[in-house]
Design a protein around this motif. Sequence first.
Motif, PDB file in Angstrom:
ATOM      1  N   THR B 259      33.732  33.924  40.539  1.00 32.06           N
ATOM      2  CA  THR B 259      34.517  34.219  41.737  1.00 32.06           C
ATOM      3  C   THR B 259      34.044  35.537  42.322  1.00 32.06           C
ATOM      4  O   THR B 259      33.950  36.522  41.607  1.00 32.06           O
ATOM      5  CB  THR B 259      36.024  34.311  41.382  1.00 32.06           C
ATOM      6  N   GLU B 260      33.750  35.519  43.600  1.00 30.89           N
ATOM      7  CA  GLU B 260      33.387  36.760  44.293  1.00 30.89           C
ATOM      8  C   GLU B 260      34.321  36.943  45.474  1.00 30.89           C
ATOM      9  O   GLU B 260      34.491  36.037  46.283  1.00 30.89           O
ATOM     10  CB  GLU B 260      31.934  36.694  44.796  1.00 30.89           C
ATOM     11  N   VAL B 261      34.884  38.110  45.572  1.00 31.98           N
ATOM     12  CA  VAL B 261      35.744  38.440  46.710  1.00 31.98           C
ATOM     13  C   VAL B 261      35.007  39.459  47.568  1.00 31.98           C
ATOM     14  O   VAL B 261      34.550  40.487  47.064  1.00 31.98           O
ATOM     15  CB  VAL B 261      37.098  39.014  46.243  1.00 31.98           C
ATOM     16  N   VAL B 262      34.883  39.142  48.842  1.00 32.48           N
ATOM     17  CA  VAL B 262      34.206  40.031  49.776  1.00 32.48           C
ATOM     18  C   VAL B 262      35.276  40.670  50.649  1.00 32.48           C
ATOM     19  O   VAL B 262      36.032  39.971  51.325  1.00 32.48           O
ATOM     20  CB  VAL B 262      33.206  39.248  50.652  1.00 32.48           C
ATOM     21  N   GLY B 263      35.339  41.981  50.592  1.00 33.90           N
ATOM     22  CA  GLY B 263      36.374  42.691  51.341  1.00 33.90           C
ATOM     23  C   GLY B 263      35.782  43.607  52.395  1.00 33.90           C
ATOM     24  O   GLY B 263      34.567  43.731  52.523  1.00 33.90           O
ATOM     25  N   GLU B 264      36.661  44.219  53.148  1.00 36.45           N
ATOM     26  CA  GLU B 264      36.234  45.136  54.204  1.00 36.45           C
ATOM     27  C   GLU B 264      35.426  46.312  53.677  1.00 36.45           C
ATOM     28  O   GLU B 264      34.555  46.834  54.369  1.00 36.45           O
ATOM     29  CB  GLU B 264      37.465  45.710  54.913  1.00 36.45           C
ATOM     30  N   ASP B 265      35.756  46.746  52.458  1.00 37.30           N
ATOM     31  CA  ASP B 265      35.138  47.977  51.965  1.00 37.30           C
ATOM     32  C   ASP B 265      34.366  47.775  50.669  1.00 37.30           C
ATOM     33  O   ASP B 265      34.095  48.739  49.940  1.00 37.30           O
ATOM     34  CB  ASP B 265      36.220  49.048  51.757  1.00 37.30           C
ATOM     35  N   GLY B 266      34.012  46.538  50.379  1.00 27.72           N
ATOM     36  CA  GLY B 266      33.261  46.295  49.158  1.00 27.72           C
ATOM     37  C   GLY B 266      33.445  44.864  48.704  1.00 27.72           C
ATOM     38  O   GLY B 266      34.190  44.091  49.305  1.00 27.72           O
ATOM     39  N   SER B 267      32.739  44.510  47.668  1.00 24.54           N
ATOM     40  CA  SER B 267      32.882  43.172  47.115  1.00 24.54           C
ATOM     41  C   SER B 267      32.943  43.281  45.605  1.00 24.54           C
ATOM     42  O   SER B 267      32.569  44.290  45.024  1.00 24.54           O
ATOM     43  CB  SER B 267      31.710  42.291  47.550  1.00 24.54           C
ATOM     44  N   ALA B 268      33.436  42.236  44.982  1.00 24.90           N
ATOM     45  CA  ALA B 268      33.566  42.253  43.524  1.00 24.90           C
ATOM     46  C   ALA B 268      33.384  40.842  43.015  1.00 24.90           C
ATOM     47  O   ALA B 268      33.819  39.870  43.641  1.00 24.90           O
ATOM     48  CB  ALA B 268      34.934  42.804  43.116  1.00 24.90           C
ATOM     49  N   MET B 269      32.737  40.723  41.876  1.00 22.64           N
ATOM     50  CA  MET B 269      32.448  39.411  41.325  1.00 22.64           C
ATOM     51  C   MET B 269      32.804  39.368  39.851  1.00 22.64           C
ATOM     52  O   MET B 269      32.569  40.338  39.133  1.00 22.64           O
ATOM     53  CB  MET B 269      30.954  39.107  41.488  1.00 22.64           C
ATOM     54  N   ILE B 270      33.358  38.262  39.417  1.00 23.52           N
ATOM     55  CA  ILE B 270      33.592  38.069  37.987  1.00 23.52           C
ATOM     56  C   ILE B 270      32.954  36.750  37.563  1.00 23.52           C
ATOM     57  O   ILE B 270      32.603  35.918  38.395  1.00 23.52           O
ATOM     58  CB  ILE B 270      35.086  38.058  37.616  1.00 23.52           C
ATOM     59  N   GLY B 271      32.823  36.583  36.267  1.00 24.99           N
ATOM     60  CA  GLY B 271      32.282  35.342  35.741  1.00 24.99           C
ATOM     61  C   GLY B 271      30.781  35.378  35.534  1.00 24.99           C
ATOM     62  O   GLY B 271      30.160  34.355  35.230  1.00 24.99           O
ATOM     63  N   ILE B 272      30.189  36.539  35.721  1.00 26.46           N
ATOM     64  CA  ILE B 272      28.772  36.722  35.420  1.00 26.46           C
ATOM     65  C   ILE B 272      28.579  36.532  33.923  1.00 26.46           C
ATOM     66  O   ILE B 272      29.296  37.129  33.139  1.00 26.46           O
ATOM     67  CB  ILE B 272      28.345  38.157  35.764  1.00 26.46           C
ATOM     68  N   PRO B 273      27.601  35.711  33.546  1.00 22.32           N
ATOM     69  CA  PRO B 273      27.366  35.578  32.110  1.00 22.32           C
ATOM     70  C   PRO B 273      27.116  36.941  31.484  1.00 22.32           C
ATOM     71  O   PRO B 273      26.518  37.818  32.086  1.00 22.32           O
ATOM     72  CB  PRO B 273      26.124  34.701  32.027  1.00 22.32           C
ATOM     73  N   GLN B 274      27.563  37.087  30.296  1.00 25.64           N
ATOM     74  CA  GLN B 274      27.652  38.408  29.712  1.00 25.64           C
ATOM     75  C   GLN B 274      27.455  38.328  28.219  1.00 25.64           C
ATOM     76  O   GLN B 274      26.934  37.374  27.703  1.00 25.64           O
ATOM     77  CB  GLN B 274      29.029  38.959  30.020  1.00 25.64           C
ATOM     78  N   GLY B 275      27.888  39.364  27.584  1.00 24.13           N
ATOM     79  CA  GLY B 275      27.828  39.364  26.124  1.00 24.13           C
ATOM     80  C   GLY B 275      26.397  39.471  25.671  1.00 24.13           C
ATOM     81  O   GLY B 275      25.635  40.283  26.172  1.00 24.13           O
ATOM     82  N   LEU B 276      26.050  38.648  24.738  1.00 23.57           N
ATOM     83  CA  LEU B 276      24.748  38.738  24.093  1.00 23.57           C
ATOM     84  C   LEU B 276      23.636  38.287  25.027  1.00 23.57           C
ATOM     85  O   LEU B 276      23.704  37.227  25.637  1.00 23.57           O
ATOM     86  CB  LEU B 276      24.791  37.863  22.849  1.00 23.57           C
ATOM     87  N   VAL B 277      22.622  39.102  25.140  1.00 25.75           N
ATOM     88  CA  VAL B 277      21.441  38.742  25.923  1.00 25.75           C
ATOM     89  C   VAL B 277      20.301  38.480  24.954  1.00 25.75           C
ATOM     90  O   VAL B 277      19.960  39.327  24.138  1.00 25.75           O
ATOM     91  CB  VAL B 277      21.032  39.890  26.868  1.00 25.75           C
TER      92      VAL B 277
END
Lengths: 355, 355, 355, 355
Positions: B259-277
């Motif tokens: 999920t990415e939320v694009v706002g007037e003053d920035g954007s934010a995203m969650i759900g990027i694969p993470q943890g162990l690379v």
Amino acid sequence: MTATDAPPLVPAAEPGTADLRVAVLGVGLMGADHVARLHRRVSGARVAAVSDAATDRADQVAAEVPGCRVVPDPLAAVADPEIDAVVVASPGRFHEEQVLACIDRGIPVLCEKPLTLEAASSLAVVRAEDAYAARTGGRLVQVGFMRRFDPEYAQLRELIASGGIGEPLVVHCAHRNPAVPPGVTTESVVNDSVVHEVDVARFLLGEEIAAVTVLRPRSTRHAAEELSDPLLVLLETTGGRVVDVEVFVSTGLAYEVRTEVVGEDGSAMIGIPQGLVRQSAGPGGAVRGTTVPAGFRERFATAYDLELQRWVDAARRGTVDGPGAWDGYAAQAVCAAGVEALLCGRRTEVRMEQR
Amino acid sequence: MTATDAPPLVPAAEPGTADLRVAVLGVGLMGADHVARLHRRVSGARVAAVSDAATDRADQVAAEVPGCRVVPDPLAAVADPEIDAVVVASPGRFHEEQVLACIDRGIPVLCEKPLTLEAASSLAVVRAEDAYAARTGGRLVQVGFMRRFDPEYAQLRELIASGGIGEPLVVHCAHRNPAVPPGVTTESVVNDSVVHEVDVARFLLGEEIAAVTVLRPRSTRHAAEELSDPLLVLLETTGGRVVDVEVFVSTGLAYEVRTEVVGEDGSAMIGIPQGLVRQSAGPGGAVRGTTVPAGFRERFATAYDLELQRWVDAARRGTVDGPGAWDGYAAQAVCAAGVEALLCGRRTEVRMEQR
Amino acid sequence: MTATDAPPLVPAAEPGTADLRVAVLGVGLMGADHVARLHRRVSGARVAAVSDAATDRADQVAAEVPGCRVVPDPLAAVADPEIDAVVVASPGRFHEEQVLACIDRGIPVLCEKPLTLEAASSLAVVRAEDAYAARTGGRLVQVGFMRRFDPEYAQLRELIASGGIGEPLVVHCAHRNPAVPPGVTTESVVNDSVVHEVDVARFLLGEEIAAVTVLRPRSTRHAAEELSDPLLVLLETTGGRVVDVEVFVSTGLAYEVRTEVVGEDGSAMIGIPQGLVRQSAGPGGAVRGTTVPAGFRERFATAYDLELQRWVDAARRGTVDGPGAWDGYAAQAVCAAGVEALLCGRRTEVRMEQR
Amino acid sequence: MTATDAPPLVPAAEPGTADLRVAVLGVGLMGADHVARLHRRVSGARVAAVSDAATDRADQVAAEVPGCRVVPDPLAAVADPEIDAVVVASPGRFHEEQVLACIDRGIPVLCEKPLTLEAASSLAVVRAEDAYAARTGGRLVQVGFMRRFDPEYAQLRELIASGGIGEPLVVHCAHRNPAVPPGVTTESVVNDSVVHEVDVARFLLGEEIAAVTVLRPRSTRHAAEELSDPLLVLLETTGGRVVDVEVFVSTGLAYEVRTEVVGEDGSAMIGIPQGLVRQSAGPGGAVRGTTVPAGFRERFATAYDLELQRWVDAARRGTVDGPGAWDGYAAQAVCAAGVEALLCGRRTEVRMEQR
């Protein structure tokens, strides 16, 4: 002998019918956290007693938990027949006595790290528990190396164990704190911070540490006067693997713990900042920032949960399912060598007794 | 009226002295998970009864939990004075009756989504609980939108609420499953998968959905015959914000929710694969891979834990601390419009009653 | 004295009117790449002559470049009045003679690393160029440390120089190759691979290296018999900073070069795999993979372009705009200490003459 | 007919012996950049003439390039026998006339986008070049869709073409600018910004666009009065694929262009911020930030280099190696439908002539 063969140390402890009655010794920051976890998030246990030299703090913590008593003398709490298991979160100088008392009574104990303050006394605990195990076949002592319960570390170990990156050869660790309280010395950084990486190295590689070297790079201006910060610590294992640890406790930034294992057939890294990625305008231009945890309590919240839950589950079965007394001893022996390496500026071999 | 003013619905339910006695209706995959969670990881509750049309499954699940009875008739379980609260995890067609029975008896109920199968019956539940609330000041119904308890979603909402990215304008969602069981239809994808994004949009933006459009891109060859997969769903909110949702349930890959939320003053995203690379050699050259969760149960394990723990905590205080009946109704109303948009191929306005 | 004050060494070299006529000595892999770059991508220069002991290879390379002659004797090419500048890409043992010949003639020379094979001969080149500079005020020698032209390294250095992460304290480097040709020895790994990290450390920190330690972790089974691989090399700077370098040349994976600088007020890392992120099903489950460059020629293609273009531009102005002879000497001095540290197993101080 | 069969349009243009003499029409921001690129970074061409209505600017630009003349009349420059090829970087309203003049004279022309201002005139250019091609077998017109030369886009297309992610189904694009100059309208955003995504979609998917829908989410307060910003544009291809484009030109942040292609067997994304990762203390806590490019000239610097170099190389061989007139026409036809969709608020079919 497997866990399920272990004799039922906690009488009549049918899961779900009777909760494990736990005494928590020491209710400072960590101890109070453990009380809250046992009360609010862990199933199958309840905090039956707390003990702390600061009696007002003990009263305050106990007041939050219905049915929890304050027992002024920690050894009396250990001896209490209404107590089935003990969490030791008192200052390190009391650990030896309290853990030995638990072994004497034959009840499970989860002891915050360090197991004891010196390698010799840690070995004494190992020997006492070994004698108990020889008699009963059971184990009693778990040491609070909670990183072993962190899903990322567990996944990393499993990856290594499954051969997913081949034989591990080199491990890179970074251990960064925004700041440390006054009074922290370079020696205590080795004993309290590097000790976690020592256990991580042993946990991931399945080997003992054979030698330690400590380099002191130029110190940050943010470090307290007497503190050498950062340090670069090199651990050599009995199998010839090398671990380098950057420990930097005055970064002024976030809590950051990162581990990369380089193997024959691949590499793997954990501790990459993750979760929410934010992009917003900052001073000096736009940045894309990921949030980072504020400290070890946030970073390892799940690990602490799992540590306590598994300890409770194992204790109710009369066994231990986590790092044991030997792991506590090994960490102490390595840190002792680390402090010596720090002071003498040379590679120092670790002296460990035979298990 | 705040949560703590609520009348004590569960008599004598002193935290720590008496656990909430929960009946779980339906012990399929989700219900059995809830039983295990309540038994093994949630503090302050115990599973006192289970009910399932498949009685052997009910027996099997109950056998794992000391003191848990099997009650063949789910409504009898609801009526049982030894039951303090209910988890509804039965097939959706039974939800209305079971939840209404809980409201009648005045006991807390956590109902897996969907609240009911149609917007009209969901509204009936809302009205019934409203009537109860008018009498007692308390709330009884929580709907199983567990993503609200996921730390990343919670953090994202907090970021928006704090103004950290300014006024939100556009939301991009991707909802990807490796595969779905036979029998899943394009309509059920809207009702069962898109519904989560509907609730996420409402949760993050704090607004109702006003219109839905569904585009059917070319389908993957991996999709079942009758399935339009992927879909691109557009949600327009009452405040003029736009949410696009890629829902793709036959990716053959991992479970991925972003999920990415694009706002007037920035954007934010969650759900990027993470943890162990992990980096290791694969066919066709080296890749650097991050591990991704196998499915929603792994991805949202912590969310489920928190959902149940908070529900138990609130239920013992006689209140609700999660998505309520209205949230269940709103989701149903939007999905109904979504199915209509899917079938007619045009933008469809959502019809919702006044609250 | 600034670059623009330098005397016009290349007569009548008006930019755009006459191209710099370059001789390339040695047209193996690197030399042939340089010829192609000068011919196809660099503006303001043309390859007027090539020279190589393997005359068929020289013929083949020259045939691709209209107007390019083959000159069998490299020193004759240097002496040729139709040659304005020289690129030395011959085997290292010829570098000293060829570079000194360029200095004698007073024409610019870009010499692939190493400057020469020993610290002493490198110092001789430094002294010869210094004498030239004392007479003319100009500089002639550039050494092929192309990483300084890589946009990421340049950005990292600028970040440090601007104070963006405060005083740098520790640098972590990883230098990984999938494989090396037969005949590569542990010593040559120090001389040919670690040398790049030596120059990077000097470039980023602006200090000389004072001491070297080399650890030999357990070797990968993929390493050739005589090869200690990986190595962990520790560099200590004159300012007390510490650089650790993992060099691992038989990873079997991709080419990977990563550098992290840890400073008083922040840290910065480059070499993170980037660009296209791909997720697709692999054996053993789904992975999300980023593509990684196949080798140093791909990873540093832009750096090589910029290196040559800036060298040509500077040469036409009669000056040098890149790492000079001193940088080549310093790298040799450190590598000599590195080889000694490798062989003796101890920390070895770097011996450097005064500049 | 392949490129190498094409008749040698530029007489005696032996690579390396005679540079392509280029006239640049229009030396505003883009035109001046092209002049500098041809002069400083592109091999095989030189800027022989510039033309601009602002003669002082033309004088200034020409003064930087030895041998470059100022030709006041752009059509005189096209007609000049000393000119071998033309770059059109003049305002869009002059493109048709200038490009047609180049086709008339039979010399290669690189025309900045848009090819012309309307679909009809673009089609006229296509037809004129087709007539030329029918006579000579050669191609003359390249349109300045430089993203096709960006290594990431090229890699993404290759990945799709190789079947690496299976049949592409959905494409997600984000196109974000920090700000736009005064005077930019919502229509010009479609024509000037979305046009790039239109070409990217055609380039990646190898299909024409069949329909366009434009949604206007709530606008940012940072947008100029008359501007609908952001927009969400939906493109449907002739093969049933769907492309969603978030175009947001007043983010106040960085330049950000991101493309994700979701296929049957995997997905791939480009445009992830990359390069240097910096962590440092910011207001409101620590962030880990990656640097992002300041604008399209920084982001696509390499693409512009490659675009010009390949155009020069192809022009010297008498052919075109980039997006042609038809690509320019197709983009115009889609943008025309996009503007219509924007104004009418409905899905609008694209009207294109047969090729």
